[in-house]
Design an enzyme around this catalytic site. Structure first.
Site, short mmCIF file in Angstrom:
data_model
loop_
_atom_site.label_atom_id
_atom_site.label_comp_id
_atom_site.label_asym_id
_atom_site.label_seq_id
_atom_site.Cartn_x
_atom_site.Cartn_y
_atom_site.Cartn_z
N LYS A 70 0.82 -1.21 0.00
CA LYS A 70 0.00 0.00 0.00
C LYS A 70 0.86 1.27 0.00
O LYS A 70 0.36 2.35 -0.32
CB LYS A 70 -0.96 0.01 1.19
CG LYS A 70 -0.34 0.22 2.55
CD LYS A 70 -1.43 0.33 3.62
CE LYS A 70 -0.82 0.58 4.99
NZ LYS A 70 -1.87 0.75 6.03
N ASP A 71 2.16 1.16 0.34
CA ASP A 71 3.07 2.31 0.30
C ASP A 71 3.70 2.51 -1.06
O ASP A 71 4.42 3.49 -1.27
CB ASP A 71 4.19 2.13 1.33
CG ASP A 71 3.70 2.21 2.77
OD1 ASP A 71 2.65 2.84 2.99
OD2 ASP A 71 4.37 1.65 3.65
N ARG B 66 -7.40 8.95 3.69
CA ARG B 66 -8.55 8.07 3.47
C ARG B 66 -9.36 7.89 4.75
O ARG B 66 -10.57 8.11 4.78
CB ARG B 66 -8.08 6.70 2.96
CG ARG B 66 -9.21 5.64 2.95
CD ARG B 66 -8.67 4.26 2.64
NE ARG B 66 -7.73 3.76 3.64
CZ ARG B 66 -8.09 3.08 4.73
NH1 ARG B 66 -9.36 2.86 5.00
NH2 ARG B 66 -7.17 2.64 5.58
N ARG B 67 -8.67 7.50 5.84
CA ARG B 67 -9.38 7.28 7.11
C ARG B 67 -10.00 8.57 7.63
O ARG B 67 -11.10 8.58 8.16
CB ARG B 67 -8.43 6.67 8.14
CG ARG B 67 -8.04 5.23 7.84
CD ARG B 67 -6.93 4.77 8.75
NE ARG B 67 -6.59 3.35 8.55
CZ ARG B 67 -5.39 2.83 8.77
NH1 ARG B 67 -4.41 3.62 9.19
NH2 ARG B 67 -5.17 1.54 8.57
N ARG C 283 1.29 10.60 13.08
CA ARG C 283 2.25 9.85 12.27
C ARG C 283 3.09 8.90 13.11
O ARG C 283 3.10 8.96 14.34
CB ARG C 283 3.17 10.81 11.52
CG ARG C 283 2.51 11.46 10.29
CD ARG C 283 3.56 11.85 9.28
NE ARG C 283 4.32 10.68 8.86
CZ ARG C 283 5.63 10.71 8.55
NH1 ARG C 283 6.30 11.84 8.65
NH2 ARG C 283 6.24 9.62 8.17
N VAL D 278 3.66 1.63 14.29
CA VAL D 278 2.63 1.14 15.21
C VAL D 278 2.95 1.53 16.65
O VAL D 278 2.09 2.06 17.38
CB VAL D 278 2.49 -0.39 15.08
CG1 VAL D 278 1.55 -0.94 16.15
CG2 VAL D 278 1.98 -0.77 13.69
N GLN D 279 4.18 1.29 17.07
CA GLN D 279 4.56 1.56 18.46
C GLN D 279 4.47 3.06 18.79
O GLN D 279 4.01 3.44 19.87
CB GLN D 279 5.98 1.05 18.72
CG GLN D 279 6.10 -0.46 18.78
CD GLN D 279 6.05 -1.12 17.39
OE1 GLN D 279 6.07 -0.44 16.37
NE2 GLN D 279 5.99 -2.44 17.36
N ARG E 177 2.51 5.32 17.38
CA ARG E 177 1.12 5.74 17.45
C ARG E 177 0.46 5.28 18.75
O ARG E 177 -0.33 6.01 19.36
CB ARG E 177 0.35 5.21 16.24
CG ARG E 177 0.86 5.77 14.92
CD ARG E 177 -0.01 5.36 13.77
NE ARG E 177 0.74 5.36 12.51
CZ ARG E 177 0.18 5.21 11.32
NH1 ARG E 177 -1.12 5.02 11.23
NH2 ARG E 177 0.92 5.22 10.23
N CYS F 277 -0.74 10.00 -2.24
CA CYS F 277 -1.05 10.15 -0.81
C CYS F 277 -1.85 11.41 -0.55
O CYS F 277 -2.23 11.68 0.58
CB CYS F 277 0.25 10.14 0.01
SG CYS F 277 1.29 11.58 -0.26
#
Length: 321
Positions: A95-96, A143-144, A161, A164-165, A167, A254
């Site tokens: 997706k990137d 998008r979200r 931004r 995962v960690q 955020r 993006c």
């Protein structure tokens, strides 16, 4: 053709970003190649490459991606290393990836796709509907942002931004009441302890190619091509061909809130897509169905249909902001 396999003395070099998720994807790729050819782990070398998108200062400042580049900001340095011969293959979150690769490179290998759904993450709340009026939502995804504002225009969305960690840390610090992550990332990181609720794709259509690992190589590297063929998933490839052609047909970047998902059933491909205004005020959605072998054409067909329905000027929003 005799295939010269890598060895500890001459390992296959696998390029990747350095985030925990990127490394997990690289390790999965290594494991699949290791098993396919019965090679030791040290016949492969994981090479971590820092990309523009990994700039710590910009992550900490929560600068929007559109201010610092496009999808290529997560891939440019990795692709340059591959063209120079510093690495042999590169593992990416598909997706990137831009829909077109630099001359001399091919993105033509995909691992079996993980869960495509988005996850609602909150230490106190269980779903979008439980958010109180005016709650703060953290996300770096246009998008979200557009999807949540379309459903709940009362919410306040802030830039969020990082990996995962990062955020999750920001969420714990109270920067926002909730955020969204990809279920695929949580699964690959084995983060079962995270308070995540999977969101139906009928409720939140995912990003193009979400949950898919793509592996890039040099066009003239026939050894890598033959090795990668052994771990390639044709079903994932067919789905992504439709989705990425949808993205290409919409000139997606993006800066463009676009969602899409292709699903396979008995030789048929069902492709859904939607385009949104960044403020969520308008959503154009549609779908197409056809034979799997027509995946590429179906993606372009849906893109043209969405453009026609959106009308002139719909895709000019980012030039006006």
């Amino acid at each position: 053709m005799n295939l010269t396999l890598p060895s500890p003395a001459s390992p296959l070099k696998i390029g990747t970003r350095g985030s925990p998720l990127a490394l997990a994807q690289a390790y999965e790729t290594r494991q699949r190649l290791k098993d396919a050819f019965e090679l030791p782990a040290d016949a492969f070398e994981i090479v971590v490459i820092k990309t523009t998108g990994d700039n710590r200062a910009m992550i900490d400042a929560d600068r929007p991606l559109k201010e610092i580049g496009n999808k290529g900001l997560f891939t440019k340095e990795i692709e340059e290393a591959m063209l120079c011969g510093d690495i042999d293959i590169a593992v990416h979150s598909t997706k990137d990836m831009p829909v077109a690769q630099p001359t001399g490179l091919l993105l033509d290998t995909y691992l079996p796709r993980e869960d495509v759904r988005d996850a609602f993450i909150s230490p106190r709340l269980g779903e979008i509907g439980s958010l109180p009026e005016g709650a703060v939502v953290g996300t770096s995804s246009l998008r979200r942002r557009a999807q949540i504002l379309h459903r709940r225009p009362d919410l306040r969305v802030v830039e969020f931004r990082g990996n995962v960690q990062t955020r999750l840390k920001k969420l714990a610090e109270g920067v926002a009441d909730c955020t969204f992550l990809a279920m695929a990332g949580l699964r690959r990181l084995k983060m079962e302890e995270i308070p995540a609720t999977a969101i139906s794709t009928d409720e939140m259509l995912p990003a193009i190619a979400q949950g898919a690992i793509g592996i890039e190589r040099r066009q003239d590297d026939f050894r890598s091509a033959e090795m990668l063929q052994s771990i390639h998933c044709p079903q994932t490839a067919a789905r992504l061909l439709a989705e990425r052609n949808l993205l290409a047909g919409l000139d997606g970047s993006c800066e463009t809130p676009i969602a899409g998902l292709a699903e396979l059933d008995n030789g048929q491909i069902y492709l859904r897509g939607e385009v949104l205004r960044p403020d969520g005020s308008e959503v154009i959605a549609d779908s197409v169905t056809g034979p799997t072998e027509d995946a590429a054409d179906l993606g372009l067909e849906l893109a043209q249909w969405l453009k026609k329905r959106a009308g002139a000027g719909f895709f000019d929003w980012f030039e006006r902001e």
